[in-house]
Design a protein around this motif. Structure first.
Motif, PDB file in Angstrom:
ATOM      1  N   ARG A  67       0.756  -1.110  -0.058  1.00 35.81           N
ATOM      2  CA  ARG A  67       0.081   0.122   0.014  1.00 35.81           C
ATOM      3  C   ARG A  67       0.791   1.249  -0.113  1.00 35.81           C
ATOM      4  O   ARG A  67       0.591   2.215  -0.625  1.00 35.81           O
ATOM      5  CB  ARG A  67      -0.740  -0.076   1.272  1.00 35.81           C
ATOM      6  CG  ARG A  67      -2.091  -0.955   1.246  1.00 35.81           C
ATOM      7  CD  ARG A  67      -2.883  -0.878   2.328  1.00 35.81           C
ATOM      8  NE  ARG A  67      -3.806  -1.844   2.701  1.00 35.81           N
ATOM      9  CZ  ARG A  67      -5.075  -1.940   3.576  1.00 35.81           C
ATOM     10  NH1 ARG A  67      -5.097  -1.025   4.194  1.00 35.81           N
ATOM     11  NH2 ARG A  67      -5.617  -2.990   3.591  1.00 35.81           N
ATOM     12  N   ALA A  68       2.091   1.051   0.906  1.00 35.92           N
ATOM     13  CA  ALA A  68       2.992   2.582   0.856  1.00 35.92           C
ATOM     14  C   ALA A  68       3.424   2.509  -0.455  1.00 35.92           C
ATOM     15  O   ALA A  68       3.663   3.729  -1.018  1.00 35.92           O
ATOM     16  CB  ALA A  68       3.914   2.159   1.954  1.00 35.92           C
ATOM     17  N   PHE A  69       3.794   1.571  -0.966  1.00 42.00           N
ATOM     18  CA  PHE A  69       4.606   1.479  -2.571  1.00 42.00           C
ATOM     19  C   PHE A  69       3.437   2.309  -3.477  1.00 42.00           C
ATOM     20  O   PHE A  69       3.746   3.361  -4.281  1.00 42.00           O
ATOM     21  CB  PHE A  69       4.859   0.261  -3.108  1.00 42.00           C
ATOM     22  CG  PHE A  69       5.476   0.348  -4.480  1.00 42.00           C
ATOM     23  CD1 PHE A  69       6.986   0.758  -4.568  1.00 42.00           C
ATOM     24  CD2 PHE A  69       4.966   0.080  -5.535  1.00 42.00           C
ATOM     25  CE1 PHE A  69       7.591   0.864  -5.949  1.00 42.00           C
ATOM     26  CE2 PHE A  69       5.544   0.051  -6.771  1.00 42.00           C
ATOM     27  CZ  PHE A  69       6.767   0.572  -6.983  1.00 42.00           C
ATOM     28  N   GLN A  70       2.019   1.841  -3.291  1.00 41.52           N
ATOM     29  CA  GLN A  70       1.149   2.495  -4.230  1.00 41.52           C
ATOM     30  C   GLN A  70       0.834   3.876  -3.986  1.00 41.52           C
ATOM     31  O   GLN A  70       0.601   4.588  -4.803  1.00 41.52           O
ATOM     32  CB  GLN A  70      -0.138   1.648  -4.205  1.00 41.52           C
ATOM     33  CG  GLN A  70      -0.012   0.264  -4.618  1.00 41.52           C
ATOM     34  CD  GLN A  70      -1.218  -0.668  -4.484  1.00 41.52           C
ATOM     35  OE1 GLN A  70      -2.014  -0.508  -3.591  1.00 41.52           O
ATOM     36  NE2 GLN A  70      -1.280  -2.147  -4.903  1.00 41.52           N
ATOM     37  N   ALA A  71       1.016   4.337  -2.582  1.00 44.27           N
ATOM     38  CA  ALA A  71       0.558   5.590  -2.172  1.00 44.27           C
ATOM     39  C   ALA A  71       1.871   6.474  -2.370  1.00 44.27           C
ATOM     40  O   ALA A  71       1.727   7.559  -1.703  1.00 44.27           O
ATOM     41  CB  ALA A  71       0.021   5.489  -0.945  1.00 44.27           C
ATOM     42  N   ARG A  72       3.279   6.045  -2.612  1.00 42.55           N
ATOM     43  CA  ARG A  72       4.332   6.873  -2.596  1.00 42.55           C
ATOM     44  C   ARG A  72       4.251   8.256  -3.078  1.00 42.55           C
ATOM     45  O   ARG A  72       4.986   9.169  -2.650  1.00 42.55           O
ATOM     46  CB  ARG A  72       5.663   6.177  -2.855  1.00 42.55           C
ATOM     47  CG  ARG A  72       5.625   5.831  -4.407  1.00 42.55           C
ATOM     48  CD  ARG A  72       6.889   4.569  -4.675  1.00 42.55           C
ATOM     49  NE  ARG A  72       6.874   4.258  -6.237  1.00 42.55           N
ATOM     50  CZ  ARG A  72       5.991   4.004  -6.817  1.00 42.55           C
ATOM     51  NH1 ARG A  72       4.805   3.516  -6.698  1.00 42.55           N
ATOM     52  NH2 ARG A  72       6.238   3.891  -8.222  1.00 42.55           N
ATOM     53  N   ALA A  73       3.669   8.207  -4.489  1.00 46.18           N
ATOM     54  CA  ALA A  73       3.552   9.482  -4.987  1.00 46.18           C
ATOM     55  C   ALA A  73       2.754  10.680  -4.250  1.00 46.18           C
ATOM     56  O   ALA A  73       2.878  11.905  -4.498  1.00 46.18           O
ATOM     57  CB  ALA A  73       3.166   9.485  -6.400  1.00 46.18           C
ATOM     58  N   ARG A  74       2.059  10.118  -3.342  1.00 42.02           N
ATOM     59  CA  ARG A  74       1.098  11.104  -2.429  1.00 42.02           C
ATOM     60  C   ARG A  74       1.666  11.515  -1.371  1.00 42.02           C
ATOM     61  O   ARG A  74       1.041  12.181  -0.688  1.00 42.02           O
ATOM     62  CB  ARG A  74      -0.371  10.404  -2.448  1.00 42.02           C
ATOM     63  CG  ARG A  74      -1.274  10.231  -3.657  1.00 42.02           C
ATOM     64  CD  ARG A  74      -2.605   9.677  -3.215  1.00 42.02           C
ATOM     65  NE  ARG A  74      -2.694   8.869  -2.761  1.00 42.02           N
ATOM     66  CZ  ARG A  74      -2.601   7.316  -3.129  1.00 42.02           C
ATOM     67  NH1 ARG A  74      -2.788   6.948  -4.298  1.00 42.02           N
ATOM     68  NH2 ARG A  74      -3.141   6.208  -2.141  1.00 42.02           N
ATOM     69  N   TRP A  75       2.904  10.774  -0.753  1.00 42.53           N
ATOM     70  CA  TRP A  75       3.342  11.314   0.399  1.00 42.53           C
ATOM     71  C   TRP A  75       3.912  12.559   0.314  1.00 42.53           C
ATOM     72  O   TRP A  75       4.190  13.158  -0.712  1.00 42.53           O
ATOM     73  CB  TRP A  75       4.710  10.419   0.578  1.00 42.53           C
ATOM     74  CG  TRP A  75       5.304  10.862   1.941  1.00 42.53           C
ATOM     75  CD1 TRP A  75       5.004  10.525   3.166  1.00 42.53           C
ATOM     76  CD2 TRP A  75       6.631  11.634   2.032  1.00 42.53           C
ATOM     77  NE1 TRP A  75       5.932  10.969   4.130  1.00 42.53           N
ATOM     78  CE2 TRP A  75       7.065  11.696   3.102  1.00 42.53           C
ATOM     79  CE3 TRP A  75       7.345  12.045   0.934  1.00 42.53           C
ATOM     80  CZ2 TRP A  75       8.144  12.314   3.608  1.00 42.53           C
ATOM     81  CZ3 TRP A  75       8.605  12.929   1.361  1.00 42.53           C
ATOM     82  CH2 TRP A  75       8.828  12.941   2.760  1.00 42.53           C
ATOM     83  N   LYS A  76       3.608  13.332   1.482  1.00 43.55           N
ATOM     84  CA  LYS A  76       3.957  14.928   1.473  1.00 43.55           C
ATOM     85  C   LYS A  76       5.452  14.996   2.474  1.00 43.55           C
ATOM     86  O   LYS A  76       5.328  14.342   3.511  1.00 43.55           O
ATOM     87  CB  LYS A  76       2.679  15.718   1.907  1.00 43.55           C
ATOM     88  CG  LYS A  76       1.664  15.338   1.087  1.00 43.55           C
ATOM     89  CD  LYS A  76       1.844  16.088  -0.229  1.00 43.55           C
ATOM     90  CE  LYS A  76       0.325  15.804  -1.116  1.00 43.55           C
ATOM     91  NZ  LYS A  76       0.772  16.322  -2.606  1.00 43.55           N
ATOM     92  N   PRO A  77       6.320  15.833   2.201  1.00 42.92           N
ATOM     93  CA  PRO A  77       7.305  16.266   3.127  1.00 42.92           C
ATOM     94  C   PRO A  77       6.955  16.755   4.499  1.00 42.92           C
ATOM     95  O   PRO A  77       7.685  16.663   5.152  1.00 42.92           O
ATOM     96  CB  PRO A  77       8.097  17.274   2.309  1.00 42.92           C
ATOM     97  CG  PRO A  77       7.743  17.024   0.872  1.00 42.92           C
ATOM     98  CD  PRO A  77       6.165  16.598   0.585  1.00 42.92           C
ATOM     99  N   THR A  78       5.721  17.117   4.540  1.00 43.24           N
ATOM    100  CA  THR A  78       5.206  17.560   5.868  1.00 43.24           C
ATOM    101  C   THR A  78       5.030  16.303   6.910  1.00 43.24           C
ATOM    102  O   THR A  78       4.785  16.517   8.071  1.00 43.24           O
ATOM    103  CB  THR A  78       3.870  18.551   5.690  1.00 43.24           C
ATOM    104  OG1 THR A  78       2.879  17.715   4.825  1.00 43.24           O
ATOM    105  CG2 THR A  78       4.362  19.762   5.122  1.00 43.24           C
ATOM    106  N   ALA A  79       4.841  15.321   6.320  1.00 41.61           N
ATOM    107  CA  ALA A  79       4.395  14.054   7.184  1.00 41.61           C
ATOM    108  C   ALA A  79       5.779  13.242   7.358  1.00 41.61           C
ATOM    109  O   ALA A  79       6.526  12.971   6.596  1.00 41.61           O
ATOM    110  CB  ALA A  79       3.430  12.924   6.129  1.00 41.61           C
ATOM    111  N   ARG A  80       5.753  13.000   8.515  1.00 38.52           N
ATOM    112  CA  ARG A  80       6.825  11.883   9.095  1.00 38.52           C
ATOM    113  C   ARG A  80       6.702  10.717   8.543  1.00 38.52           C
ATOM    114  O   ARG A  80       5.471   9.975   8.559  1.00 38.52           O
ATOM    115  CB  ARG A  80       6.669  11.610  10.707  1.00 38.52           C
ATOM    116  CG  ARG A  80       7.018  13.016  11.590  1.00 38.52           C
ATOM    117  CD  ARG A  80       7.109  12.903  12.911  1.00 38.52           C
ATOM    118  NE  ARG A  80       7.807  11.606  13.658  1.00 38.52           N
ATOM    119  CZ  ARG A  80       9.083  11.781  13.941  1.00 38.52           C
ATOM    120  NH1 ARG A  80       9.578  13.268  14.188  1.00 38.52           N
ATOM    121  NH2 ARG A  80       9.629  11.020  14.367  1.00 38.52           N
ATOM    122  N   VAL A  81       7.841  10.106   8.144  1.00 39.63           N
ATOM    123  CA  VAL A  81       7.726   8.719   7.291  1.00 39.63           C
ATOM    124  C   VAL A  81       7.185   7.767   8.308  1.00 39.63           C
ATOM    125  O   VAL A  81       6.531   6.642   8.052  1.00 39.63           O
ATOM    126  CB  VAL A  81       9.007   8.247   6.832  1.00 39.63           C
ATOM    127  CG1 VAL A  81       8.982   7.027   6.233  1.00 39.63           C
ATOM    128  CG2 VAL A  81       9.372   9.420   5.643  1.00 39.63           C
TER     129      VAL A  81
END
Length: 205
Positions: A67-81
């Motif tokens: 799921r993380a791989f599928q959503a990786r393009a939507r990750w925002k730099p403001t979010a803690r990994v």
């Protein structure tokens, strides 16, 4: 010197999580593989704590990183990994729980999980002096007690008492405010103390 510290697994090494995720979001598969390598063990331990089933935890871990791989393009730099990954893993746990039939299962300690850190926060008194065998028995009792908690209370206990998250981080993963998280954590710890009472002793007579 600056190069004296050797990075430990699960901590930023030559490149921090945010930089790796930024590269991953741009399509760098090697960067995402580095994230998986760095976080897989902790996400698995979290899933094992939440499901009480090592085999199911492995499935949840694979599902979470897919799921993380599928959503990786939507990750925002403001979010803690870390909180981003734990939130995805928590949702994967909940989805599995909804699909699974309720059944009796034997609960075993998650490999490499930090039971001692949790025990240090549970007893009002002290742990009895005990042998290695008794320590193992206590670990199993803790795992069983955790598995017996409703998810609402188990989640904050696992995130704060075992994973060492701050209230703010745990609240983000749980999708609640810090006050609610704190209340649930206190209640969860109280329920664990009660469940573990036969294995603990109070000081004095």
């Amino acid at each position: 010197g600056a190069n004296d510290t050797i990075p430990l697994p699960g901590t930023p090494g030559d490149e921090d999580d945010a930089s790796l995720m930024a590269r991953s979001a741009s399509g760098d598969s090697e960067a995402f593989a580095a994230i998986v390598h760095r976080w897989r063990r902790r996400i698995y331990a979290f899933a094992a704590r939440m499901t009480g089933d090592p085999t199911l935890a492995e499935d949840v871990t694979q599902d979470a990183f897919a799921r993380a791989f599928q959503a990786r393009a939507r990750w925002k730099p403001t979010a803690r990994v870390s909180t981003w990954l734990y939130t995805i893993a928590r949702n994967a746990v909940l989805d599995r729980a909804r699909r699974s039939e309720r059944r009796e299962r034997t609960v075993s300690p998650a490999a490499g999980a930090n039971t001692t850190g949790l025990l240090g926060r549970i007893p009002d008194g002290a742990l009895t002096p005990c042998s290695s065998a008794q320590n193992l028995e206590l670990e199993i009792a803790v795992e069983a007690a955790l598995a017996g908690l409703p998810e609402t209370y188990r989640l904050p206990v696992v995130l704060c008492s075992i994973e060492g998250m701050s209230y703010a981080e745990a609240a983000e993963v749980a999708g609640v405010n810090e006050k609610t998280l704190s209340t649930r954590l206190a209640r969860g710890r109280e329920m664990l103390r009660e469940a573990l009472r036969p294995h603990l002793w109070e000081g004095g007579r």
